[in-house]
Design a protein around this motif. Structure first.
Motif, PDB file in Angstrom:
ATOM      1  N   GLN A  20      48.008 -27.374  23.592  1.00 23.52           N
ATOM      2  CA  GLN A  20      48.874 -26.518  22.773  1.00 23.52           C
ATOM      3  C   GLN A  20      49.927 -25.860  23.666  1.00 23.52           C
ATOM      4  O   GLN A  20      49.630 -24.908  24.384  1.00 23.52           O
ATOM      5  CB  GLN A  20      48.038 -25.421  22.100  1.00 23.52           C
ATOM      6  CG  GLN A  20      47.786 -25.675  20.636  1.00 23.52           C
ATOM      7  CD  GLN A  20      46.904 -24.614  20.010  1.00 23.52           C
ATOM      8  OE1 GLN A  20      46.001 -24.082  20.647  1.00 23.52           O
ATOM      9  NE2 GLN A  20      47.143 -24.321  18.751  1.00 23.52           N
ATOM     10  N   ALA A  21      51.130 -26.406  23.618  1.00 24.89           N
ATOM     11  CA  ALA A  21      52.209 -25.820  24.419  1.00 24.89           C
ATOM     12  C   ALA A  21      52.878 -24.687  23.649  1.00 24.89           C
ATOM     13  O   ALA A  21      53.376 -23.731  24.237  1.00 24.89           O
ATOM     14  CB  ALA A  21      53.229 -26.893  24.765  1.00 24.89           C
ATOM     15  N   THR A  22      52.903 -24.832  22.327  1.00 25.94           N
ATOM     16  CA  THR A  22      53.451 -23.778  21.468  1.00 25.94           C
ATOM     17  C   THR A  22      52.396 -23.447  20.419  1.00 25.94           C
ATOM     18  O   THR A  22      51.466 -24.220  20.200  1.00 25.94           O
ATOM     19  CB  THR A  22      54.739 -24.253  20.760  1.00 25.94           C
ATOM     20  OG1 THR A  22      54.440 -25.431  20.008  1.00 25.94           O
ATOM     21  CG2 THR A  22      55.848 -24.562  21.753  1.00 25.94           C
ATOM     22  N   ILE A  23      52.592 -22.310  19.781  1.00 28.81           N
ATOM     23  CA  ILE A  23      51.680 -21.918  18.701  1.00 28.81           C
ATOM     24  C   ILE A  23      52.509 -21.784  17.431  1.00 28.81           C
ATOM     25  O   ILE A  23      53.542 -21.092  17.435  1.00 28.81           O
ATOM     26  CB  ILE A  23      50.992 -20.561  19.003  1.00 28.81           C
ATOM     27  CG1 ILE A  23      50.265 -20.591  20.346  1.00 28.81           C
ATOM     28  CG2 ILE A  23      50.067 -20.145  17.859  1.00 28.81           C
ATOM     29  CD1 ILE A  23      49.044 -21.474  20.424  1.00 28.81           C
ATOM     30  N   GLY A  24      52.072 -22.452  16.363  1.00 28.72           N
ATOM     31  CA  GLY A  24      52.749 -22.312  15.073  1.00 28.72           C
ATOM     32  C   GLY A  24      54.017 -23.141  14.974  1.00 28.72           C
ATOM     33  O   GLY A  24      54.254 -24.058  15.760  1.00 28.72           O
ATOM     34  N   CYS A  25      54.831 -22.799  13.980  1.00 30.78           N
ATOM     35  CA  CYS A  25      56.084 -23.520  13.714  1.00 30.78           C
ATOM     36  C   CYS A  25      57.223 -22.508  13.633  1.00 30.78           C
ATOM     37  O   CYS A  25      57.107 -21.526  12.887  1.00 30.78           O
ATOM     38  CB  CYS A  25      55.968 -24.274  12.390  1.00 30.78           C
ATOM     39  SG  CYS A  25      57.548 -24.864  11.763  1.00 30.78           S
ATOM     40  N   PRO A  26      58.332 -22.733  14.352  1.00 30.65           N
ATOM     41  CA  PRO A  26      59.430 -21.761  14.335  1.00 30.65           C
ATOM     42  C   PRO A  26      60.192 -21.744  13.006  1.00 30.65           C
ATOM     43  O   PRO A  26      60.973 -20.830  12.771  1.00 30.65           O
ATOM     44  CB  PRO A  26      60.336 -22.235  15.479  1.00 30.65           C
ATOM     45  CG  PRO A  26      60.007 -23.681  15.668  1.00 30.65           C
ATOM     46  CD  PRO A  26      58.582 -23.864  15.253  1.00 30.65           C
ATOM     47  N   HIS A  27      59.971 -22.733  12.153  1.00 30.70           N
ATOM     48  CA  HIS A  27      60.627 -22.749  10.841  1.00 30.70           C
ATOM     49  C   HIS A  27      59.700 -22.077   9.814  1.00 30.70           C
ATOM     50  O   HIS A  27      60.034 -21.019   9.278  1.00 30.70           O
ATOM     51  CB  HIS A  27      60.954 -24.195  10.446  1.00 30.70           C
ATOM     52  CG  HIS A  27      61.639 -24.309   9.125  1.00 30.70           C
ATOM     53  ND1 HIS A  27      62.841 -23.706   8.859  1.00 30.70           N
ATOM     54  CD2 HIS A  27      61.289 -24.957   7.963  1.00 30.70           C
ATOM     55  CE1 HIS A  27      63.204 -23.964   7.610  1.00 30.70           C
ATOM     56  NE2 HIS A  27      62.279 -24.715   7.038  1.00 30.70           N
ATOM     57  N   GLY A  71      53.413 -27.117  15.911  1.00 28.70           N
ATOM     58  CA  GLY A  71      54.241 -27.730  14.883  1.00 28.70           C
ATOM     59  C   GLY A  71      55.644 -28.148  15.245  1.00 28.70           C
ATOM     60  O   GLY A  71      56.257 -28.916  14.515  1.00 28.70           O
ATOM     61  N   ASN A  72      56.213 -27.683  16.331  1.00 24.50           N
ATOM     62  CA  ASN A  72      57.591 -28.057  16.668  1.00 24.50           C
ATOM     63  C   ASN A  72      57.830 -27.813  18.144  1.00 24.50           C
ATOM     64  O   ASN A  72      58.764 -27.104  18.529  1.00 24.50           O
ATOM     65  CB  ASN A  72      58.586 -27.238  15.838  1.00 24.50           C
ATOM     66  CG  ASN A  72      59.265 -28.091  14.785  1.00 24.50           C
ATOM     67  OD1 ASN A  72      59.832 -29.126  15.101  1.00 24.50           O
ATOM     68  ND2 ASN A  72      59.183 -27.661  13.546  1.00 24.50           N
ATOM     69  N   THR A  73      57.011 -28.444  18.987  1.00 25.18           N
ATOM     70  CA  THR A  73      57.104 -28.195  20.429  1.00 25.18           C
ATOM     71  C   THR A  73      58.451 -28.634  20.999  1.00 25.18           C
ATOM     72  O   THR A  73      58.877 -28.144  22.039  1.00 25.18           O
ATOM     73  CB  THR A  73      55.898 -28.869  21.136  1.00 25.18           C
ATOM     74  OG1 THR A  73      54.726 -28.164  20.728  1.00 25.18           O
ATOM     75  CG2 THR A  73      55.984 -28.820  22.635  1.00 25.18           C
TER      76      THR A  73
END
Ligand code: SF4
Length: 290
Positions: A20-27, A71-73
């Motif tokens: 997991q490089a990012t958490i969640g989705c920025p959109h 969701g949008n790495t």
């Protein structure tokens, strides 16, 4: 590795190491999606990601593929994503594929040279949810992108040498726009020229904004038979060289094939399913494992 649940990955990444490089989705605004509704988007600190990759090395000696969730790495800064890719490839030098989810909204404005750097450092494929090539549907479901945006994003990935796997969400236009959904999705995919076209089917679960529209009677879901007809129209109008897959638990029919070579056999398979009255395959779905 440490994970912040829930963690999602494409079905074809089932055997991959997930970091997991990012958490969640920025959109996080699509009305048919509840994947990351409980998460606030953030990029994890690079030290934390590196630590997870080192921890993974203790149990995964030789992963063939690595998926960098959430969701949008692709929305990460290019320099940071390059560092993560370098850490993956130096820790696992034999890794064959590194992939991310990447929305058109986060690729359309990027420089091709930044995307090419990601490719040079190991990013091989982006999974992108087109969902529909119909601008009216994209507007209604809050995708934040037009069909032209998706075409531009696909062109940039192609120029950068990154493979593209794109999703169409069958049934997203409901009974009202099923025809427009199929025809405009085919037209947009013909312009995008993705390496893979994957189909999933709309599944409205409790808590989704669109589920409220269904309950209020402002959205009418397609039946299994209508979804099969829609998918037939989509395939019939695809004129692009691509691999077509329906590898998702939400789908009614397992339709796979290389286009255009196997178009006729794929259409024939759908016709056989449609020819059978009350075909149980096209009946109500039981969605245990979405
Ligand atoms: S469909 Fe994709 S872009 Fe839209 S909210 Fe869900 S994860 Fe984010």
């Amino acid at each position: 590795m440490r994970y912040e649940d829930p963690v999602f990955r494409p079905p074809c990444e089932a055997d991959s190491l997930i970091i997991q490089a990012t958490i969640g989705c920025p959109h996080n605004k699509c009305t048919f999606c509840g994947m990351y509704k409980g998460k606030k988007y953030r990029v994890r600190p690079l030290d934390e990601i590196r630590e997870d990759i080192r921890m993974a090395k203790l149990v995964w000696h030789r992963p063939r593929s690595v998926f960098l969730a959430d969701g949008n790495t692709i929305a990460m800064r290019a320099d940071d994503l390059v560092e993560v890719l370098d850490c993956v490839t130096s820790t696992f030098p034999l890794v064959e594929r590194i992939s991310v989810y990447g929305g058109g909204r986060f690729i359309r404005g990027r420089k091709v040279r930044d995307l090419a750097r990601l490719r040079e450092h190991g990013l091989s494929i982006v999974y992108m949810g087109l969902e529909s090539g119909d601008d009216e549907i994209l507007r209604r479901v809050g995708k934040g992108c037009t069909a032209d945006d998706y075409v531009r994003a696909a062109e940039k990935l192609r120029e950068a040498g990154i493979e593209l796997s794109t999703y169409v969400l069958a049934g997203l236009g409901g009974t009202e726009r099923t025809r427009e959904h199929a025809l405009n999705s085919a037209a947009t995919l013909n312009r995008m020229k993705p390496d893979y076209v994957r189909v999933r089917t709309l599944a409205l679960l409790p808590g989704f904004i669109m589920t409220g529209e269904l309950e209020a009677g402002t959205f009418e879901e397609c039946s299994g038979r209508q979804i099969a007809e829609e998918t037939r129209l989509l395939i019939e109008n695809l004129e692009v060289e691509t691999q077509f897959l329906s590898d998702h638990v939400s789908n009614y029919l397992p339709i796979y094939g290389r286009l255009p070579a196997e178009k006729a056999s794929m259409l024939a398979a759908i016709d056989r399913a449609l020819a059978e009255p009350d075909n149980p395959i096209l009946g109500p779905r039981v969605l245990h494992s979405l």
